[in-house]
Motif scaffolding. Structure first.
Motif, short mmCIF file in Angstrom:
data_model
loop_
_atom_site.label_atom_id
_atom_site.label_comp_id
_atom_site.label_asym_id
_atom_site.label_seq_id
_atom_site.Cartn_x
_atom_site.Cartn_y
_atom_site.Cartn_z
N MET A 109 0.82 -1.22 0.00
CA MET A 109 0.00 0.00 0.00
C MET A 109 0.86 1.27 0.00
O MET A 109 0.47 2.28 -0.55
CB MET A 109 -0.94 0.01 1.21
N ARG A 110 2.01 1.20 0.66
CA ARG A 110 2.95 2.32 0.62
C ARG A 110 4.37 1.78 0.52
O ARG A 110 4.64 0.65 0.93
CB ARG A 110 2.77 3.25 1.82
N LYS A 111 5.25 2.58 -0.03
CA LYS A 111 6.63 2.15 -0.24
C LYS A 111 7.35 2.15 1.10
O LYS A 111 7.39 3.15 1.80
CB LYS A 111 7.32 3.10 -1.21
#
Length: 157
Positions: A109-111
């Motif tokens: 969902m996020r790096k």
């Protein structure tokens, strides 16, 4: 089971060569990575597990062979941190967008910052979760490290 996940889409978009492999996921297995290795008839050293941890309270991805345990001291050192501990499963699911047993380092969902155990680089091909329980992607370890911009370091006990 879908063979197209956020993880496989990320790899495709990045131009990474990989193959998809499915197996019968056992939700009651004591060690999910070892169960995956056995189901795929692969050496556990080539089937990597993706774990989520906190280094100095920052979320990170840890990718190690399924037959090894993470050294918290080595993990903290890999990121230049002072302390590390494993993330609670509910937090790992919320942050990654994947279910435990199906957490992939790809397409999260996020790096997040990532680290891969240096021993994994000795293999021509490795298996990493493809974003779904019972789904693994097989790819070159250097491609995995590159697409994740991962630190390659000693991480296991």
């Amino acid at each position: 089971m879908s063979k197209s996940t956020r993880a496989t889409k990320m790899l495709e978009k990045a131009g990474i060569a990989f193959t998809v492999h499915t197996y019968e996921y056992d939700p009651n297995a004591d060690r999910i990575g070892m169960q995956a290795a056995a189901a795929l008839d692969e050496m556990p050293a080539r089937v990597l597990k993706t774990l989520m941890a906190l280094v100095d309270d920052k979320a990170v991805l840890v990718i190690v062979p399924s037959d090894h345990e993470v050294s918290m001291k080595k993990l903290a050192a890999a990121f230049g941190g002072k302390s590390a501990h494993m993330m609670k499963p509910a937090d790992a699911e919320r942050i990654s967008g994947y279910k435990v047993g199906g957490i992939s380092p790809f397409g999260q969902m996020r790096k997040l910052a990532a680290a891969i155990e240096e021993q994994a680089m000795m293999h021509d091909l490795i298996f990493i979760n493809g974003g779904q329980r019972g789904l693994q992607v097989r790819l070159a370890p250097h491609d995995a490290a590159k697409v994740l911009n991962a630190v390659v370091a000693p991480l296991v006990t």
